[in-house]
Every structure is written in C-alpha cells, then in structure tokens.
Design a protein around this motif. Structure first.
Motif, mmCIF file in Angstrom:
data_model
loop_
_atom_site.group_PDB
_atom_site.id
_atom_site.type_symbol
_atom_site.label_atom_id
_atom_site.label_comp_id
_atom_site.label_asym_id
_atom_site.label_seq_id
_atom_site.Cartn_x
_atom_site.Cartn_y
_atom_site.Cartn_z
ATOM 1 N N THR A 27 0.841 -1.197 0.000
ATOM 2 C CA THR A 27 0.000 0.000 0.000
ATOM 3 C C THR A 27 0.875 1.246 0.000
ATOM 4 O O THR A 27 1.944 1.258 0.631
ATOM 5 N N PRO A 28 0.455 2.317 -0.684
ATOM 6 C CA PRO A 28 1.123 3.609 -0.471
ATOM 7 C C PRO A 28 0.852 4.076 0.960
ATOM 8 O O PRO A 28 -0.207 3.786 1.530
ATOM 9 N N LEU A 29 1.786 4.804 1.519
ATOM 10 C CA LEU A 29 1.607 5.332 2.868
ATOM 11 C C LEU A 29 1.044 6.753 2.784
ATOM 12 O O LEU A 29 1.325 7.493 1.838
ATOM 13 N N PRO A 30 0.225 7.157 3.752
ATOM 14 C CA PRO A 30 -0.429 8.466 3.691
ATOM 15 C C PRO A 30 0.578 9.609 3.625
ATOM 16 O O PRO A 30 1.702 9.492 4.143
ATOM 17 N N PRO A 31 0.215 10.750 3.031
ATOM 18 C CA PRO A 31 1.138 11.886 2.930
ATOM 19 C C PRO A 31 1.694 12.341 4.271
ATOM 20 O O PRO A 31 2.830 12.828 4.333
ATOM 21 N N ALA A 32 0.929 12.192 5.350
ATOM 22 C CA ALA A 32 1.405 12.636 6.666
ATOM 23 C C ALA A 32 2.538 11.761 7.201
ATOM 24 O O ALA A 32 3.205 12.140 8.177
ATOM 25 N N THR A 33 2.787 10.609 6.585
ATOM 26 C CA THR A 33 3.815 9.695 7.084
ATOM 27 C C THR A 33 5.185 10.351 7.095
ATOM 28 O O THR A 33 5.956 10.207 8.042
ATOM 29 N N GLY A 34 5.521 11.074 6.035
ATOM 30 C CA GLY A 34 6.864 11.627 5.922
ATOM 31 C C GLY A 34 7.202 12.605 7.023
ATOM 32 O O GLY A 34 8.288 12.531 7.623
ATOM 33 N N SER A 35 6.306 13.534 7.320
ATOM 34 C CA SER A 35 6.596 14.531 8.347
ATOM 35 C C SER A 35 6.637 13.917 9.739
ATOM 36 O O SER A 35 7.328 14.419 10.628
ATOM 37 N N TRP A 36 5.882 12.823 9.945
ATOM 38 C CA TRP A 36 5.963 12.113 11.221
ATOM 39 C C TRP A 36 7.255 11.313 11.320
ATOM 40 O O TRP A 36 7.977 11.393 12.317
ATOM 41 N N LEU A 37 7.564 10.567 10.275
ATOM 42 C CA LEU A 37 8.691 9.643 10.322
ATOM 43 C C LEU A 37 10.025 10.364 10.279
ATOM 44 O O LEU A 37 10.959 10.017 11.018
ATOM 45 N N LEU A 38 10.143 11.365 9.419
ATOM 46 C CA LEU A 38 11.402 12.096 9.221
ATOM 47 C C LEU A 38 11.148 13.581 9.501
ATOM 48 O O LEU A 38 11.094 14.399 8.588
ATOM 49 N N PRO A 39 10.965 13.947 10.759
ATOM 50 C CA PRO A 39 10.542 15.319 11.083
ATOM 51 C C PRO A 39 11.529 16.389 10.655
ATOM 52 O O PRO A 39 11.128 17.543 10.450
#
Length: 306
Positions: A27-39
């Motif tokens: 599955t693609p990951l939601p757009p908010a994933t990046g800012s959470w994962l790699l702040p």
C-alpha cells in the motif's frame, strides 16, 4: 526446494545478473507519514532537492513513501525480504490498522504463492516489516509461509526480548512474531561486521541504528550487485542529508553513521539500491551530488503475461 509456478502479471522487476527481483506492492503510505517519520525533512529542505520531484516528493515538499516487499530466487531458494504490514492486524498507527489489501494476490502474481516461499528475511522486527509473517486461520494467527524458514539477526531478537515493550509492540509480537517462533520456523543468525553469506549470491549486512540488529540485504550475480535497504534508509532525501533520521530510530547517532558509511560505499558504483519504503520507481544508483548524494532512478520492467 519448492517448484515455482508460472508467473502472472505483477509489479515491476529488476535484473541483477540472472536474478529477477520483484517488487510486491502492499500500500502507499499516507502523505502525513513523511513529516511524522522524518521530522527534520521539512518541506523547505525537501524542496531544495529538485531531483526528488516528481517521484519521491510533490511540489509542496511532501515526501512520498510506500510499503512493499521484494521477492527473488537465488541459489535455488525462493526468498522474500520483509513482509509488510499485514491484513487484519490491530495497530496503533491508523494507517496500518486492520488493513485489507491484495498483497498475497500480488505476491502470487509475481510467481511466489505463499506455500512456495523457502526463506523469509526480516531486516528488523518492526510492525511494518513483519505483518505478513502470519495470517488468520480459524481465528488464530498462523505462519503465512509454512514451508519457509524465517530469518533475522540474533542481535535483533535478543534486543526486543530484553525490552519492556508497550502494549502496541507486545501485540505485534503476539500476532506476527511469536506464532512463527512457536511453530519452530524462526532462525537467528549472527552477522559480523563483514556480513554473512546465507546463500551463494545472498549476503546480510549489519546496518545498525534504526534498530540494534537491523540488516540490509545484498545480492550479487554475474558481476552485478543490488542492495535492499530495509529501514537504514527510509527515503531518498536521506541521500542528500544523511544526518536526517527517523523518529523511531533506537540509536539516532549510530543510524546516521551507518547511513553515511553505506552511502559512501555505494556512491559511484553500479550497485542497484532498492528502497524498502521508496515510492516508485523505487530503485536507483547512488551518485555524488554536491557534498552528499542523490538517487539516479532505475525503473523496473513490467512483464506482460504470455
């Protein structure tokens, strides 16, 4: 070893010598994933790297990430690297909770139905890398790949065994790790600094920091090489800024040092890098860019069924 079935249409594949490496999409990951994962990968910082667009980030500097796994045959063994998030798993992260994807159908279409897999390599024991270890059968969690040996590093398993885990992580172990152990299918391997050859052409490399026993997977055949990252590199923006770490890194300083060492060893070589969370086109080669690196994408081939 299991006899492979005829392969149907599936995701892309790359060739490493005579080895065909298939990307199996979950599955693609939601757009908010990046800012959470790699702040630390702020939109302004991402926007400075024009080469990230359009594949790995959008025009607003929002990172794109995916959940997928890789499957290939090497040394007569049919191998799966990581098993994604899984279906029907109760997870604290809403993007991973109670999924219902076609992952197993895609894996089968790539020519790797579950009962044909001989070896499952787990780069580390996080929820989005072990989920398809098991699936529900008659209300219980049973190994999805009953003919396979599941393999991870001894350092990884022993680290988690010594942790006072929160309930979410205990749940993940209950539904996705312990059933494999209890079935006698989990093998632990010691991986020295120089790496460990598991099969001819298949080598495990220690890449600690994200977790203490994290592994990357190296393939070699006919003079060609490839490396599957696991989570030592989550996103290509980390090539430009190796110091950027994930919010869930166990040892951020070690994670950054591992990333710098690994990228330095890959830069300017023909090694194909396959990112476990890299959005399509997923693969590429590391090239020097300014005082760091960038990814030169290499698209996979889609095979038309006969």
């Amino acid at each position: 070893m299991s006899t492979p079935p005829a392969a149907g249409p599936a995701g892309p594949r790359w060739t490493v010598g005579d080895i065909a490496v298939h990307r199996v999409d979950e599955t693609p990951l939601p757009p908010a994933t990046g800012s959470w994962l790699l702040p630390d990968a702020t939109p302004d910082l991402v926007a400075e790297q024009a080469w990230l667009r359009p594949h790995f980030a959008d025009d607003r500097g929002v990172l794109r990430l995916d959940s997928h796994t890789f499957a290939f045959t090497v040394g007569g063994s049919r191998v799966l690297v990581d098993t994604g998030i899984g279906n029907g798993k109760q997870r604290a992260n809403p993007a991973w909770n109670d999924l219902d994807t076609d992952y197993l159908r895609r894996l089968t279409a790539a020519g790797f139905p579950p009962d044909s897999v001989d070896l499952v390599i787990l780069t580390h024991l996080h929820a989005d890398h072990v989920g398809w270890n098991t699936r529900q059968e008659n209300g219980d969690w049973a190994p999805t790949f009953p003919a396979a040996r599941y393999l991870t590093s001894r350092a990884e398993r022993e680290f988690w065994a010594g942790q006072d885990m929160d309930e979410a992580r205990r749940q993940m172990f209950r539904d996705s790790v312990l059933p494999v152990e209890e079935a006698g299918l989990l093998d632990l391997v010691d991986v020295p600094d120089a790496g460990a050859e598991i099969l001819p052409g298949l080598r495990l490399l220690p890449t600690p920091g994200h977790t203490p026993g994290h592994l990357a997977v190296e393939l070699a055949d006919g003079g060609a090489t490839a490396l599957i990252t696991g989570d030592c590199v989550h996103h290509p923006v980390q090539l430009a800024h190796p110091a950027i770490g994930a919010c869930v890194d166990i040892d951020p300083a070690l994670s950054a040092a591992t990333r710098r060492r690994l990228l330095g060893s890959l830069a300017g070589t023909d090694t194909l890098v396959l990112g476990t969370h890299f959005a399509p086109p997923t693969a590429g080669r590391v090239v020097t860019h300014g005082d760091a690196y960038r990814l030169a994408p290499v698209a996979g081939a889609y095979v038309t069924p006969l």
